[in-house]
Design an enzyme around this catalytic site. Structure first.
Site, PDB file in Angstrom:
ATOM      1  N   ASP A   4      -3.000  -7.032  -1.062  1.00  0.00           N
ATOM      2  CA  ASP A   4      -4.161  -6.511  -1.782  1.00  0.00           C
ATOM      3  C   ASP A   4      -3.760  -5.652  -2.980  1.00  0.00           C
ATOM      4  O   ASP A   4      -4.216  -4.526  -3.114  1.00  0.00           O
ATOM      5  CB  ASP A   4      -4.981  -5.694  -0.761  1.00  0.00           C
ATOM      6  CG  ASP A   4      -6.241  -5.108  -1.345  1.00  0.00           C
ATOM      7  OD1 ASP A   4      -6.872  -5.761  -2.175  1.00  0.00           O
ATOM      8  OD2 ASP A   4      -6.586  -3.967  -0.951  1.00  0.00           O
ATOM      9  N   GLU A  55       1.526  -4.825   7.912  1.00  0.00           N
ATOM     10  CA  GLU A  55       0.499  -5.773   8.342  1.00  0.00           C
ATOM     11  C   GLU A  55       1.001  -7.214   8.402  1.00  0.00           C
ATOM     12  O   GLU A  55       0.388  -8.125   7.827  1.00  0.00           O
ATOM     13  CB  GLU A  55      -0.742  -5.648   7.455  1.00  0.00           C
ATOM     14  CG  GLU A  55      -1.380  -4.286   7.579  1.00  0.00           C
ATOM     15  CD  GLU A  55      -2.808  -4.199   7.063  1.00  0.00           C
ATOM     16  OE1 GLU A  55      -3.295  -5.165   6.481  1.00  0.00           O
ATOM     17  OE2 GLU A  55      -3.436  -3.140   7.277  1.00  0.00           O
ATOM     18  N   TYR A  94      -9.380   0.449   9.662  1.00  0.00           N
ATOM     19  CA  TYR A  94     -10.468   0.829   8.743  1.00  0.00           C
ATOM     20  C   TYR A  94     -11.779   1.001   9.485  1.00  0.00           C
ATOM     21  O   TYR A  94     -12.742   0.280   9.265  1.00  0.00           O
ATOM     22  CB  TYR A  94     -10.535  -0.193   7.601  1.00  0.00           C
ATOM     23  CG  TYR A  94      -9.370   0.022   6.663  1.00  0.00           C
ATOM     24  CD1 TYR A  94      -9.475   0.896   5.602  1.00  0.00           C
ATOM     25  CD2 TYR A  94      -8.138  -0.575   6.910  1.00  0.00           C
ATOM     26  CE1 TYR A  94      -8.394   1.166   4.779  1.00  0.00           C
ATOM     27  CE2 TYR A  94      -7.049  -0.319   6.093  1.00  0.00           C
ATOM     28  CZ  TYR A  94      -7.185   0.559   5.021  1.00  0.00           C
ATOM     29  OH  TYR A  94      -6.112   0.829   4.215  1.00  0.00           O
ATOM     30  N   GLU A 128      -2.715   4.021   7.692  1.00  0.00           N
ATOM     31  CA  GLU A 128      -3.787   3.716   6.724  1.00  0.00           C
ATOM     32  C   GLU A 128      -5.146   3.929   7.365  1.00  0.00           C
ATOM     33  O   GLU A 128      -5.378   3.484   8.494  1.00  0.00           O
ATOM     34  CB  GLU A 128      -3.729   2.258   6.252  1.00  0.00           C
ATOM     35  CG  GLU A 128      -2.658   1.976   5.240  1.00  0.00           C
ATOM     36  CD  GLU A 128      -2.671   0.539   4.725  1.00  0.00           C
ATOM     37  OE1 GLU A 128      -3.754  -0.092   4.722  1.00  0.00           O
ATOM     38  OE2 GLU A 128      -1.591   0.057   4.339  1.00  0.00           O
TER      39      GLU A 128
HETATM   40  C1  GCB Z   1      -4.692  -2.779   4.289  1.00  0.00           C
HETATM   41  C2  GCB Z   1      -3.482  -3.044   3.494  1.00  0.00           C
HETATM   42  C3  GCB Z   1      -3.586  -2.499   2.081  1.00  0.00           C
HETATM   43  C4  GCB Z   1      -4.978  -2.753   1.539  1.00  0.00           C
HETATM   44  C5  GCB Z   1      -5.979  -2.034   2.411  1.00  0.00           C
HETATM   45  C6  GCB Z   1      -7.416  -2.243   1.945  1.00  0.00           C
HETATM   46  O1  GCB Z   1      -4.707  -2.822   5.490  1.00  0.00           O
HETATM   47  O2  GCB Z   1      -2.308  -2.597   4.105  1.00  0.00           O
HETATM   48  O3  GCB Z   1      -2.618  -3.107   1.299  1.00  0.00           O
HETATM   49  O4  GCB Z   1      -5.108  -2.366   0.204  1.00  0.00           O
HETATM   50  O5  GCB Z   1      -5.874  -2.529   3.707  1.00  0.00           O
HETATM   51  O6  GCB Z   1      -7.912  -1.449   1.189  1.00  0.00           O
HETATM   52  O7  GCB Z   1      -8.008  -3.243   2.341  1.00  0.00           O
END
Ligand code: GCB
Length: 658
Positions: free
Chosen positions: A198, A442, A495, A531
């Site tokens: 990403d 990931e 997330y 994250e």
């Molecule tokens: C993740 C990735 C990261 C992305 C992020 C996102 O899990 O490791 O590279 O930018 O999510 O914002 O979706």
């Protein structure tokens, strides 16, 4: 759309790495025996046809100045080329791009006692380098330096030509992986580079290019490892000398303190242990009133022949790193990581090196009270890493193994991944700021192939370095993961209230706690959240909070803070890292509005509302854990009664009842 046979003829040279010696890759520094000559500046530039990427190789564009074989445009070095022009063909180009420039070198460099090295600190992804029409280096791997001895191909007292073919193509066996497909457009078939990760696949000569000299018998590599016994610092060192192997070189080392005073002088031998009584230790930022103390290891070679001595000065931080199944310790004290995932990314430059930007970034990191970050998702420039050593910012140093997901060519991929780790270690092994290696982010770790794959990756990393713990950022469900077993520390990305349960910040605390506990139960290792976060359009305000608004990011982070504080009582939880430090560019997709907006800073490094919140938390953690007095501008004056409400909460009358 059909898959292109991208690895066929045109790119064979681009994927050869054999021309780049597997020797040391010390950062080029000036000394009384070494001169540096920068080749940064404006170069000439041209894209090769997407339909025949090898056209420049076939037609020999490197045999004369690029402007003589067709139209060129000006291109800054270092920088990504993608965002420099108004032309989306340049931005979205897939395949080879050519750069060249001419230069002169001093006549006095022409001496049998002098070697001249050409060093690229980072070209993404693969590069063929020609000097005066001769191939001198061929390198794959976009984030680490490579160099070549160009002494015999230079023309002394005449104009020299350097030409570079850069290829940004990612395949199943590059690290990171990608796939090129053919797309039927209104103007016919076009190539498109797809990738799962990403962030925008910026390309070009991203980092400085230098020529530098050494004596013909030279210090090729230095490795140091440090330890602390009581208050005595121990520096174990090994020096490797390069050049004419028939001539015996004597190595001597000295140690200087931060003020330039000799602490130890002229110890002879290419390896040994230096004992430093009452050593000043390297501490992370805010963990000690004098963080990041650096000594200088001064290494000299001398020979019985006429070859002049070589002198190299390496900054060394003396520290003792340790870890258990619940903690990571620095000089005997448990660390708690408060930081970010980041990117090398900014407007116009893309991933190009930029001193004002990196200086501003470190100012912001210190302002916000962070003590660490992860080099998500690839090695950052050496200049960025120097700052970390000097400022005491702890680094989880990640190799470009991001989104490893197709194990179709497993053996080749494994080799490329191991090479990426070897090169990262070779570059950064001496840095006190590096407290962990992250071997991947990931990856598809729930696939059956992942078990053997990550066992081999972990074995490889351990064979390179047993002095630092290894980790990876995992995101498959804990019960399905097959890779964590091989790590020393478990990092997990999740997330909550963003990709999962969007809008429901009331689901965060329970889920974060439960997941962290599950990872620890499964692997009995220290756990950190590598994250978490949510996209936020700077300036979008919605009340009550609603996704994409500044208010929502504040709430989302704040709920995580509550979870982390509860987890901190569990003893195995060692840190929190927000995704992301700043907004950054990505490939064009409908889930990204001008890129990924999860930064607590905007892409031009201005704070969102969340940055003020994070600042309060990180300084409060520093106060609690490191006995630091927070800065007095953390909160604005509101009312003389304010202090009371901070302790007791707002009076009921101020809260709207339902
Ligand atoms: C993740 C990735 C990261 C992305 C992020 C996102 O899990 O490791 O590279 O930018 O999510 O914002 O979706």
């Amino acid at each position: 759309m059909g898959c292109v046979q991208w690895l066929s003829a045109p790119l064979v040279t681009m994927l050869m790495t054999s021309l780049v010696a597997a020797d040391g890759i010390l950062y080029p520094t000036e000394s009384e025996s070494r001169i540096i000559h920068s080749l940064d500046g404006i170069w000439a530039f041209r894209l090769a046809n997407e339909s025949e990427s090898s056209v420049g190789h076939r037609e020999g564009w490197y045999k004369q100045e690029l402007r003589k074989t067709g139209r060129t445009i000006a291109m800054p070095v270092p920088a990504s080329y993608n965002d420099i022009t108004q032309d989306k063909v340049v931005r979205d180009h897939v395949g080879v791009a050519w750069y060249d420039r001419t230069f002169y070198i001093p006549r006095k460099w022409n001496s049998s006692d002098t070697k001249i090295w050409l060093r690229f600190a980072g070209v993404h992804y693969a590069a063929d380098v020609f000097v005066n029409g001769e191939l001198v280096a061929s390198h794959a791997g976009g984030h680490v330096p490579f160099q070549a001895d160009v002494t015999s191909v230079l023309q002394y007292g005449q104009k020299n030509l350097i030409s570079v073919a850069v290829n940004n193509t990612l395949t199943d066996i590059t690290v990171p992986q990608g796939e090129v497909q053919q797309l039927q457009t209104d103007a016919g078939a076009r190539f498109v580079q797809y990738y799962k990760f990403d962030f925008f696949n910026y390309a070009g000569i991203h980092r400085p290019v230098v020529l530098y000299t050494t004596p013909s018998i030279y210090i090729d590599d230095i490795s140091v490892n440090t330890d602390v016994n009581d208050d005595t610092g121990v520096i174990e060192y090994v020096v490797r000398v390069g050049g004419d192997t028939k001539t015996r070189a004597t190595v001597s080392v000295s140690l200087l303190d931060r003020d330039g005073n000799y602490v130890i002088r002229n110890v002879v031998g290419d390896q040994g242990n230096l004992q430093v009584p009452q050593a000043r230790l390297w501490w992370p930022y805010l963990m000690n009133p004098e963080p990041a103390y650096l000594y200088t290891l001064e290494v000299r070679t001398s020979t019985e022949s006429a070859v002049p001595e070589d002198v190299y000065r390496l900054p060394v931080g003396i520290r003792k790193l340790g870890w258990t199944n619940t903690s990571v310790t620095m000089n005997g004290k448990a660390i708690y990581i408060r930081g970010f995932g980041r990117h090398e990314d900014s407007a116009i430059r893309g991933k190009g090196h930029d001193y004002p930007l990196i200086t501003r970034d470190y100012n912001l990191i210190k302002w916000i009270g962070a003590n660490a970050y992860r080099t998500s998702h690839y090695p950052y420039s050496e200049e960025i890493m120097d700052f970390a050593d000097r400022e005491g910012i702890m680094i989880i140093n990640e190799c470009p193994g991001v989104d490893i997901g197709s194990y179709g060519f497993k053996d080749e991929l494994l080799e490329a991944h191991k090479t990426a780790l070897t090169r990262l270690h070779r570059r950064d092994k001496n840095r006190p700021s590096v407290v962990m290696w992250s071997v991947a982010n990931e990856a598809l770790t729930a696939s059956p192939e992942a078990y053997g794959y990550f066992r081999d990756i972990a074995d490889h990393m351990k064979a390179l370095d047993i002095s630092r713990p290894i980790t990876m950022a995992l995101n498959k469900p804990c019960n399905l993961d097959l890779a964590g077993e091989f790590m020393d520390v478990i990092g997990f990305n999740r997330y909550n209230a963003w990709y999962v349960n969007s809008g429901r910040t009331d689901t965060i605390i329970q889920n974060v706690k439960e997941e962290a506990l599950n990872w620890h139960k499964k692997y009995n290792k220290p756990v950190l959240m590598t994250e978490y976060g949510g996209d936020t359009m700077a300036g979008l305000h919605l009340s009550p909070e609603y996704i994409w608004s500044e208010e929502y990011q504040v709430k989302l982070l704040s709920k995580h803070f509550e979870a982390f504080d509860q987890l901190r009582n569990e003893s195995f939880f060692i840190g929190e890292m927000i995704w992301n430090f700043a907004d950054f560019n990505t490939a064009q997709t409908y889930v990204r509005v001008g890129g990924n907006k999860k930064g607590v800073f905007t892409r031009d490094r201005q704070p969102k509302a969340s940055a003020q919140l994070v600042r309060k938390r990180y300084w409060a953690l520093a106060e609690e854990l490191d006995s630091v007095t927070p800065p007095d501008d953390l909160s604005e004056y509101v009312h003389e009664s304010h202090a009371k409400y901070l302790e007791t909460g707002l009076p009921d009358v101020w809260v709207t009842s339902v």
